[in-house]
Design a protein around this motif. Structure first.
Motif, PDB file in Angstrom:
ATOM      1  N   GLU A   1       0.842  -1.191   0.000  1.00  0.00           N
ATOM      2  CA  GLU A   1       0.000   0.000   0.000  1.00  0.00           C
ATOM      3  C   GLU A   1       0.887   1.256   0.000  1.00  0.00           C
ATOM      4  O   GLU A   1       1.972   1.233   0.553  1.00  0.00           O
ATOM      5  CB  GLU A   1      -0.925  -0.026   1.225  1.00  0.00           C
ATOM      6  CG  GLU A   1      -1.976  -1.116   1.092  1.00  0.00           C
ATOM      7  CD  GLU A   1      -3.024  -1.057   2.182  1.00  0.00           C
ATOM      8  OE1 GLU A   1      -4.146  -0.607   1.880  1.00  0.00           O
ATOM      9  OE2 GLU A   1      -2.715  -1.469   3.306  1.00  0.00           O
ATOM     10  N   PRO A   2       0.417   2.312  -0.666  1.00  0.00           N
ATOM     11  CA  PRO A   2      -0.934   2.516  -1.196  1.00  0.00           C
ATOM     12  C   PRO A   2      -1.159   2.017  -2.619  1.00  0.00           C
ATOM     13  O   PRO A   2      -2.203   2.320  -3.197  1.00  0.00           O
ATOM     14  CB  PRO A   2      -1.092   4.035  -1.115  1.00  0.00           C
ATOM     15  CG  PRO A   2       0.292   4.568  -1.340  1.00  0.00           C
ATOM     16  CD  PRO A   2       1.216   3.564  -0.702  1.00  0.00           C
ATOM     17  N   ALA A   3      -0.225   1.282  -3.207  1.00  0.00           N
ATOM     18  CA  ALA A   3      -0.403   0.712  -4.550  1.00  0.00           C
ATOM     19  C   ALA A   3      -0.905   1.767  -5.534  1.00  0.00           C
ATOM     20  O   ALA A   3      -1.912   1.590  -6.218  1.00  0.00           O
ATOM     21  CB  ALA A   3      -1.376  -0.479  -4.488  1.00  0.00           C
ATOM     22  N   LYS A   4      -0.189   2.868  -5.606  1.00  0.00           N
ATOM     23  CA  LYS A   4      -0.658   4.012  -6.398  1.00  0.00           C
ATOM     24  C   LYS A   4      -0.803   3.696  -7.883  1.00  0.00           C
ATOM     25  O   LYS A   4      -1.747   4.145  -8.536  1.00  0.00           O
ATOM     26  CB  LYS A   4       0.299   5.192  -6.204  1.00  0.00           C
ATOM     27  CG  LYS A   4       0.211   5.843  -4.828  1.00  0.00           C
ATOM     28  CD  LYS A   4       1.128   7.049  -4.735  1.00  0.00           C
ATOM     29  CE  LYS A   4       1.020   7.716  -3.362  1.00  0.00           C
ATOM     30  NZ  LYS A   4       1.916   8.882  -3.256  1.00  0.00           N
ATOM     31  N   LYS A   5       0.136   2.915  -8.423  1.00  0.00           N
ATOM     32  CA  LYS A   5       0.075   2.635  -9.862  1.00  0.00           C
ATOM     33  C   LYS A   5      -1.148   1.811 -10.217  1.00  0.00           C
ATOM     34  O   LYS A   5      -1.863   2.100 -11.175  1.00  0.00           O
ATOM     35  CB  LYS A   5       1.357   1.926 -10.306  1.00  0.00           C
ATOM     36  CG  LYS A   5       2.590   2.808 -10.244  1.00  0.00           C
ATOM     37  CD  LYS A   5       3.838   2.049 -10.643  1.00  0.00           C
ATOM     38  CE  LYS A   5       5.071   2.956 -10.583  1.00  0.00           C
ATOM     39  NZ  LYS A   5       6.312   2.226 -10.939  1.00  0.00           N
ATOM     40  N   GLN A   6      -1.403   0.782  -9.409  1.00  0.00           N
ATOM     41  CA  GLN A   6      -2.569  -0.053  -9.680  1.00  0.00           C
ATOM     42  C   GLN A   6      -3.870   0.703  -9.445  1.00  0.00           C
ATOM     43  O   GLN A   6      -4.796   0.619 -10.248  1.00  0.00           O
ATOM     44  CB  GLN A   6      -2.535  -1.323  -8.805  1.00  0.00           C
ATOM     45  CG  GLN A   6      -1.560  -2.384  -9.275  1.00  0.00           C
ATOM     46  CD  GLN A   6      -0.157  -2.166  -8.750  1.00  0.00           C
ATOM     47  OE1 GLN A   6       0.172  -1.100  -8.224  1.00  0.00           O
ATOM     48  NE2 GLN A   6       0.692  -3.172  -8.892  1.00  0.00           N
TER      49      GLN A   6
END
Length: 504
Positions: free
Chosen positions: A227-232
């Protein structure tokens, strides 16, 4: 920089889906296809080649789709390669296959596709498939619609459109169709993502007049991300918005990236009130790859499913619909070597498959898709759907097809029993509270009526419950007004679904 800003702009202000159910009306056939619980199977190695499943088109030394098309063009030319692919796709599912699927109550097929297959190769510019998109793959999308979507429709089976191969790969494996050197390059390429967004919008628009599209999966097995897994999350949001501009109702399937709760919380945080995003989270259940699983004997793996298959979800996954897009009956050889398990292999395979089906049925309302349907040479053993059906390891979790539906007297009996129990419990719990128990009754009645309509279509069962429930709850609020006792309607709705199925 421009691509990054454009992607960010497309991902802002997430667009909710239109209600899964039309207010005041029973479900349409299209809505049943979009929201029923699926007993499904993957059509692996057709539009995204995998050598271990079907090696027919592979020249010597070829390992993935890109290798195959390069080799065939070299040996046969563009037209020869196109003809070979088109024959392969068109012949993949025979009349006997469709009959078998229907006879075994398969409700849906998940069809993995590569970006190179879509729209006559219009989305291959700047990719490794650019040279072949408008030549070898010129008719792939047409074949998919005619030989898969339309044939499925003729057999009252739905299609989950799975964008399995993304430019650069969504993970480090080679089932993206192109060797990505162990890197998931898609997530770092804004240009690739923008191309795919346009492609998804095309797919949604082009398929929206088919009634039997179960959903559109925007990525398969996304790379795990802390997290925060911005790309996904940026890609997911932009994809949802792009699709919703063309089709407000189609279920959109995202990958859980091997961490279901991360994406359950993401969906929960992006839904407000009773406005569903119309998102289904895809989880894959394999117990044959990790070192931890290889250290376990099969009985231990089977026992552990209770606590490790779609568990530990925030607020029990409230508001979120799940599916298991891939699972099998395969365990690693190291597991079979433990505790003399090989001596009881046949029974343990049955136990493993049955336990997966049981838990998936409880926890993944949108259903499941076994990996995979067929193999070129013989059968794929514990990877093979037909073989596992034949063994009894995989079976329909609850078939009500052809069974007599409960009449009004049975409805009245069930409603009275649960309603009286509900009132008694809560009135005893807090005698001074002014409950609104009639909301419970209304929720039960609504759910029972919907479940009955689903059942009339080949014994279908309402599975995408969270999206459906939010639509019916919003309808209830508009008719009756809001209240701090809306939970009574929700409990009644859940009871109505359960009691209807318990009749059988």
């Amino acid at each position: 920089m421009f691509d990054k800003l454009k992607l960010k702009s497309k991902s802002s202000n997430l667009t909710a889906a239109s209600p899964a159910a039309t207010p005041g009306k029973p479900p349409s056939k299209k809505q049943i296809y979009q929201s029923r619980k699926n007993f499904g199977v993957n059509i692996g190695a057709c539009f995204v080649l995998e050598k271990w499943i079907f090696h027919e088109l592979f020249p010597d030394g070829a390992e993935c789709e890109l290798d195959v098309v390069e080799g065939l063009v070299k040996s046969k030319g563009n037209d020869g390669a196109r003809e070979a692919f088109e024959k392969y796709w068109s012949d993949f599912l025979t009349d006997d296959d469709w009959k078998w699927l229907k006879d075994n109550e398969v409700t849906s097929i998940r069809v993995p596709l590569g970006y190179w297959d879509i729209g006559g190769g219009n989305y291959t510019k700047g990719t490794k498939f650019e040279k072949y998109g408008s030549t070898v793959y010129a008719n792939a999308w047409k074949v998919f619609k005619e030989k898969f979507v339309e044939r499925a429709r003729d057999n009252e089976i739905s299609v989950l459109v799975d964008i399995h191969g993304l430019p650069g790969g969504a993970n480090g494996s080679d089932h993206s169709g192109e060797k990505s050197g162990g890197e998931a390059k898609f997530w770092s390429s804004q240009d690739a993502q923008l191309t795919v967004l346009n492609m998804l919008a095309f797919i949604a628009d082009d398929l929206k007049n088919y009634e039997n599209i179960a959903g559109l999966q925007i990525v398969n097995e996304a790379e795990f991300a802390d997290e925060p897994a911005k790309k996904q999350s940026t890609y997911y949001a932009a994809a949802i918005n792009s699709i919703r501009e063309k089709d407000s109702s189609i279920p959109i399937v995202i990958s859980d990236g091997w961490w279901a709760d991360q994406w359950a919380r993401w969906v929960q945080s992006n839904q407000s009130g009773n406005k569903s995003l119309g998102v289904v989270i895809d989880h894959h259940c394999y117990r044959c790859f990790s070192d931890d699983d290889k250290k376990k004997a099969p009985p231990k793996i089977i026992d552990d499913l209770q606590n490790d298959l779609l568990t530990n979800l925030t607020d029990n996954g409230k508001g979120v619909d799940f599916m298991v897009g891939e699972y099998s009956c395969v365990l690693d050889g190291a597991s079979w070597d433990r505790d003399n398990a090989n001596r009881k292999r046949d029974q343990l395979v049955i136990d493993y498959g049955n336990r997966q089906v049981e838990l998936i049925n409880e926890r993944a309302g949108f259903g499941s898709y076994f990996w995979t349907y067929k193999f070129q040479s013989g059968n794929g053993g514990e990877w093979d759907f037909k073989t596992m059906i034949g063994k009894g390891a995989i079976k329909h979790p609850k078939s009500i097809k052809g069974k007599e539906l409960p009449d009004k007297s049975k409805f009245d009996e069930k409603l009275n029993n649960v309603f009286e129990a509900h009132k008694k419990y809560w009135d005893n719990e807090n005698p001074k509270e002014k409950y609104e128990h009639d909301r419970y009754k209304e929720g039960f009645t609504t759910a029972w009526a919907d479940a009955s309509e689903f059942a009339k279509f080949n014994g279908s069962v309402l599975g995408r419950k969270e999206a459906w429930k939010s639509a019916r709850l919003e309808e209830h609020i508009k008719a009756r007004g809001s209240s701090r006792h809306l939970w009574e309607w929700e409990q009644g709705f859940d009871a109505g679904l359960n009691e209807f199925l318990n009749f059988f």
